[in-house]
Design a protein around this motif. Structure first.
Motif, PDB file in Angstrom:
ATOM      1  N   GLN A 150      85.822  18.493  11.691  1.00 31.75           N
ATOM      2  CA  GLN A 150      86.866  17.899  12.128  1.00 31.75           C
ATOM      3  C   GLN A 150      86.867  17.551  13.835  1.00 31.75           C
ATOM      4  N   LYS A 151      87.260  16.349  14.207  1.00 33.45           N
ATOM      5  CA  LYS A 151      86.937  15.921  15.617  1.00 33.45           C
ATOM      6  C   LYS A 151      88.143  16.759  16.571  1.00 33.45           C
TER       7      LYS A 151
ATOM      8  N   LYS B  40      99.028  28.474  15.859  1.00 29.25           N
ATOM      9  CA  LYS B  40      97.558  28.393  15.745  1.00 29.25           C
ATOM     10  C   LYS B  40      96.915  29.884  15.940  1.00 29.25           C
TER      11      LYS B  40
ATOM     12  N   LEU C 280      90.124  11.858  11.677  1.00 29.14           N
ATOM     13  CA  LEU C 280      89.730  13.282  12.060  1.00 29.14           C
ATOM     14  C   LEU C 280      88.501  13.645  11.642  1.00 29.14           C
TER      15      LEU C 280
ATOM     16  N   LEU D  90      95.945  19.594  12.044  1.00 30.77           N
ATOM     17  CA  LEU D  90      95.776  18.955  13.191  1.00 30.77           C
ATOM     18  C   LEU D  90      96.243  20.081  14.066  1.00 30.77           C
ATOM     19  N   THR D  91      95.287  20.262  15.267  1.00 32.58           N
ATOM     20  CA  THR D  91      95.320  21.435  16.139  1.00 32.58           C
ATOM     21  C   THR D  91      95.257  20.792  17.624  1.00 32.58           C
ATOM     22  N   ARG D  92      95.241  19.338  17.750  1.00 31.43           N
ATOM     23  CA  ARG D  92      95.143  18.853  18.932  1.00 31.43           C
ATOM     24  C   ARG D  92      96.304  17.806  19.215  1.00 31.43           C
ATOM     25  N   SER D  93      96.564  17.616  20.383  1.00 28.87           N
ATOM     26  CA  SER D  93      97.615  16.705  20.883  1.00 28.87           C
ATOM     27  C   SER D  93      97.023  15.169  20.539  1.00 28.87           C
ATOM     28  N   VAL D  94      98.184  14.535  19.917  1.00 27.65           N
ATOM     29  CA  VAL D  94      98.112  12.927  19.969  1.00 27.65           C
ATOM     30  C   VAL D  94      98.778  12.275  20.766  1.00 27.65           C
TER      31      VAL D  94
ATOM     32  N   ILE E 217     100.819  21.959  20.886  1.00 28.38           N
ATOM     33  CA  ILE E 217     100.465  20.440  20.935  1.00 28.38           C
ATOM     34  C   ILE E 217     101.432  19.500  20.807  1.00 28.38           C
TER      35      ILE E 217
END
Length: 320
Positions: free
Chosen positions: A319-320, A247, A312, A297-301, A283
């Motif tokens: 974006q969330k 990132k 998202l 996607l830049t956050r963990s799931v 992440i």
């Protein structure tokens, strides 16, 4: 815009000369090399001859190792089962001796760059290649899981033989399994050359430092990028144009990029990532999750998540 003047009728009448002013060009190229060596403290470093490993040699080594790992599929066309062991033994002897030569070049080069005594480089190189040779049976067993994953994961695959002969993802993974061992055992330059040879051939860019579990399948594959510190679990399947990247790139107080930091994603077991997804940063993609196509996607799931573009987005489109 070209600065070459148009030819006059007289110029055309004089015809071709075949003269390239080579003496001047050779002298200017020598001056450019000398300038670079002076700026980088390398004035006398290459006086004795070329000191770096060879891409061409590594290409031949990797082709031979692939044949030794899968002799009846990637070996010579006239190979027969009764001579399989002889072929494997002979091929490994030639390939490992050649790899030893390349390892010596890398270790001598590193020692010189550090200002260290290079006298032990040859002994060190031999021990590293002995360890690499001992690891080949296990690498073959790991690759068997990758080949089977490709066969079972693609309804278009008619046989494991087709997968080995035709699938670019398998070629990239063969190179990666070999390169990853070299990378982890003190030969990162040879490892990087190995990975980049596969990258050139397949369009799949896997850094040799990436940790990848069993039964890994890249379908189609073109444009896939997997960064150095990525960690991928078992039974993971990804499609073309997927990026597991960083990132951001933190710099030190002098503005130089900091190296070696964990900056790429962790992908847990049984994850599927569809085409065009971009996953950035350190992440975690939880076990059993599915990441849809073209997701950024830049956050963990969490485990067992199903992430797509719609999930998202806020109502305002951000974006969330």
């Amino acid at each position: 815009m070209s600065t070459i003047p148009e030819l006059s009728p007289k110029d055309c009448a004089e015809g071709l000369t075949g003269h390239w002013q080579l003496q001047r060009i050779v002298g200017e190229l020598r001056a450019a090399r000398d300038d670079w060596r002076t700026r980088n403290g390398r004035v006398s470093g290459e006086k004795g001859g070329r000191e770096l490993p060879s891409r061409e040699a590594m290409r031949d080594i990797l082709e031979a190792l692939s044949g030794a790992l899968f002799p009846m599929r990637l070996g010579p066309v006239d190979l027969r089962e009764e001579s399989e062991d002889f072929y494997v033994g002979h091929t490994l002897d030639v390939a490992l001796n050649s790899l030893l030569g390349q390892a010596r070049l890398e270790l001598r080069y590193v020692a010189r760059q550090r200002g260290e005594d290079a006298s032990c480089a040859d002994v060190h190189a031999e021990r590293l290649i002995q360890d690499f040779a001992s690891a080949l049976p296990n690498i073959r067993r790991v690759l068997d899981t990758d080949v089977l994953a490709a066969y079972q994961g693609d309804p278009a695959a008619r046989s494991v033989d087709e997968v080995l002969l035709c699938y670019p993802g398998i070629l990239a993974v063969i190179h990666h399994r070999l390169a990853h061992h070299l990378y982890n055992n003190g030969l990162p330059l040879l490892a990087r050359i190995s990975s980049e040879l596969a990258h050139s051939a397949t369009g799949i860019d896997i850094h040799p430092g990436a940790q990848i579990g069993l039964s890994f399948f890249i379908d189609h594959g073109t444009g896939v990028v997997i960064g150095e510190t990525a960690i991928i679990g078992e039974r993971v399947r990804i499609y073309q144009a997927v990026t597991l990247g960083a990132k951001r790139f933190p710099a030190d107080e002098d503005g130089h990029l900091q190296k070696g930091h964990a900056r790429h994603p962790i992908v847990e077991d049984d994850v599927v990532i569809y085409a065009g997804a971009t996953i950035l940063g350190r992440i975690t993609i939880g076990k059993g999750s599915t990441i849809g196509g073209n997701v950024w996607l830049t956050r963990s799931v969490a485990p067992d998540s199903n992430v797509n573009q719609a999930s998202l987005q806020h109502d305002d489109g951000t974006q969330k």
